[in-house]
Write a protein that holds these residues in place. Structure first.
Motif, PDB file in Angstrom:
ATOM      1  N   UNK A   1       0.725  -1.058  -0.163  1.00  0.00           N
ATOM      2  CA  UNK A   1       0.032   0.164   0.044  1.00  0.00           C
ATOM      3  C   UNK A   1       0.939   1.136  -0.001  1.00  0.00           C
ATOM      4  N   UNK A   2       1.790   1.189  -0.716  1.00  0.00           N
ATOM      5  CA  UNK A   2       2.755   2.193  -0.579  1.00  0.00           C
ATOM      6  C   UNK A   2       2.714   3.057  -1.979  1.00  0.00           C
TER       7      UNK A   2
ATOM      8  N   UNK B   1     -10.688   4.068  -5.556  1.00  0.00           N
ATOM      9  CA  UNK B   1     -12.106   4.115  -5.765  1.00  0.00           C
ATOM     10  C   UNK B   1     -12.425   4.200  -7.251  1.00  0.00           C
ATOM     11  N   UNK B   2     -11.611   4.928  -8.230  1.00  0.00           N
ATOM     12  CA  UNK B   2     -12.050   5.221  -9.748  1.00  0.00           C
ATOM     13  C   UNK B   2     -11.899   3.780 -10.188  1.00  0.00           C
ATOM     14  N   UNK B   3     -10.991   2.797  -9.939  1.00  0.00           N
ATOM     15  CA  UNK B   3     -10.728   1.523 -10.336  1.00  0.00           C
ATOM     16  C   UNK B   3     -12.169   0.834  -9.902  1.00  0.00           C
ATOM     17  N   UNK B   4     -12.622   0.797  -8.745  1.00  0.00           N
ATOM     18  CA  UNK B   4     -13.888   0.363  -8.377  1.00  0.00           C
ATOM     19  C   UNK B   4     -15.225   0.739  -9.220  1.00  0.00           C
TER      20      UNK B   4
ATOM     21  N   UNK C   1       3.917   0.435  -5.930  1.00  0.00           N
ATOM     22  CA  UNK C   1       2.628  -0.135  -5.253  1.00  0.00           C
ATOM     23  C   UNK C   1       3.033  -1.530  -4.748  1.00  0.00           C
ATOM     24  N   UNK C   2       2.776  -1.627  -3.565  1.00  0.00           N
ATOM     25  CA  UNK C   2       3.180  -2.909  -2.703  1.00  0.00           C
ATOM     26  C   UNK C   2       1.985  -3.826  -2.365  1.00  0.00           C
TER      27      UNK C   2
ATOM     28  N   UNK D   1      -7.046  -3.564  -9.363  1.00  0.00           N
ATOM     29  CA  UNK D   1      -7.132  -2.111  -8.744  1.00  0.00           C
ATOM     30  C   UNK D   1      -5.373  -1.837  -8.364  1.00  0.00           C
ATOM     31  N   UNK D   2      -4.611  -2.533  -8.035  1.00  0.00           N
ATOM     32  CA  UNK D   2      -3.286  -2.124  -7.685  1.00  0.00           C
ATOM     33  C   UNK D   2      -2.659  -1.911  -8.770  1.00  0.00           C
ATOM     34  N   UNK D   3      -2.720  -2.741  -9.801  1.00  0.00           N
ATOM     35  CA  UNK D   3      -2.132  -2.339 -11.069  1.00  0.00           C
ATOM     36  C   UNK D   3      -2.497  -1.084 -11.641  1.00  0.00           C
ATOM     37  N   UNK D   4      -3.833  -0.704 -11.587  1.00  0.00           N
ATOM     38  CA  UNK D   4      -4.307   0.326 -12.024  1.00  0.00           C
ATOM     39  C   UNK D   4      -4.002   1.702 -11.288  1.00  0.00           C
TER      40      UNK D   4
END
Lengths: 227, 227
Positions: A1-2, A28-31, A205-206, B211-214
């Motif tokens: 979460x970095x 949230x945009x992804x969701x 991103x982790x 989501x993380x990748x995005x």
DNA sequence: CCGTGTGAAATCGTTCACAGCC
DNA sequence: GGCTGTGAACGATTTCACACGG
């Protein structure tokens, strides 16, 4: 979460968002995107912020605010046109183009990730995988060629890989990350349970399974009214 | 990144402490724990908030504040004793006990997760896995017996499973979640790319690769100074 | 001195509430 | 009537700064 990313000065040409975007908005945009695709497939032409919010557990105000950071996409009295909003979010997230990706580490997790359909579905093209196990080198996994990790630099450059996914043991992760950075990747998605140190022109991103599980434990252990 | 839950914090018995812990603290606690274990293995007896923070990319004040929500663990002028702080964080997170876990879905991802050493290492005991593929049922994966998914309810109850991990296709995830909840699990870690709807006495943490990748794409695409 | 613990101040993010448009 | 877009109010979280302990 970095994550990474400020929003100080754009120097060039067009417009930049006036206010910096709260972190959290992008996730949230992804969701929203995912849910919009479901809603569209259901045959709806438009969707209101409150419907979209309800389906995801957010308030209508939050949905509107989030979208408001990037422009005006809705029509008062009507809602948001699904098709257009989907397109717009894809542009905002940057997934309207194809991204060239490499996977480092083809153990259990690496293999599972290579098999994950979501990648190709959203425009990610995995062009290479790397491992240090002789038996794997030269073979394919899910259609992706596996190279010797010693060739990482060469191949990442040749293939213009932009994103690197790290699925190696924790002890190797920083070294791999350094090599990816040196070879020119712009972002890294790290699945190894370590905190990587990267120059800040490379995004990170982790995803950390232990952390997620622990946070689940915490909320179970400290639940308001255990049954 | 989908979490759940507002009102934690307390140490013993019947206290409903008023001070709520900011969400985010718990995830940082996990990271502190991991880093402390590394530092301890390096031979250090104590660590200061600033050193710990530096290694993880947080400020010293943040480290102290986070720990301050749960008690006083440090000595002015000295720092925090590694061994004790590790123990304390494990208690706070609730991972000082053993958690009984079941995996639902033994596809690529499920298998990879079953192989993940971090689980057993931190006191999670995976006692059962479920799948609907006849060929897999009755076999073992990483030492964990695979049962027919039809037996989920029975076995979860028999084995007193507390946490369920969902690694099935998105289309099945809600059904599985409902079954897990009906069988009495207290928390769910969801890897399927859907937003689950659960009663709020069950904790939910979601890990969503897309989501993380995005979000990585977004930060690469919107980087201050692209090179 | 170095370093914790902690109120108080500053910053950030979410929710409210309402004007204006379909 | 329903719904967006948005400043303003509110709430949450982080950072500051300093008193006090080894």
């Amino acid at each position: 979460m970095n994550t990474e990313h400020p929003k100080p000065t754009a120097d060039t040409s067009t417009e930049m968002s006036k206010t910096s975007v709260p972190k959290g908005v992008v996730n949230r945009l992804s969701l929203y995107l995912r849910e919009l695709q479901i809603i569209e497939r259901l045959g709806e032409k438009t969707v209101s912020s409150s419907l979209l919010g309800d389906r995801l557990g957010f308030t209508d105000a939050q949905v509107r605010k989030d979208l408001g950071y990037f422009g005006q996409f809705g029509q008062p009295g009507v809602g948001y046109p699904c098709a257009e909003l989907i397109k717009a979010i894809r542009v905002i997230l940057g997934i309207d183009r194809e991204w060239t990706v490499a996977m480092v580490g083809v153990g259990n997790l690496g293999r599972a990730l290579l098999g994950y359909k979501g990648f190709s579905a959203q425009g990610f093209r995995v062009v290479a995988a790397f491992d240090n196990m002789a038996a794997k080198i030269g073979t394919y996994c899910e259609g992706v060629p596996i190279y010797d990790i010693a060739e990482l630099g060469k191949i990442v450059q040749e293939q213009q890989v932009v994103l690197g996914l790290i699925a190696v043991p924790a002890s190797d992760a920083q070294t791999i990350a350094d090599e990816l950075v040196a070879s020119g990747v712009a972002g890294i998605l790290n699945f190894a349970p370590v905190t990587l140190k990267l120059p800040d022109n490379v995004s990170l991103v982790g995803v950390d399974l232990a952390t997620e599980l622990e946070s689940l434990c915490f909320s179970v252990a400290n639940r308001p009214n255990p049954r």
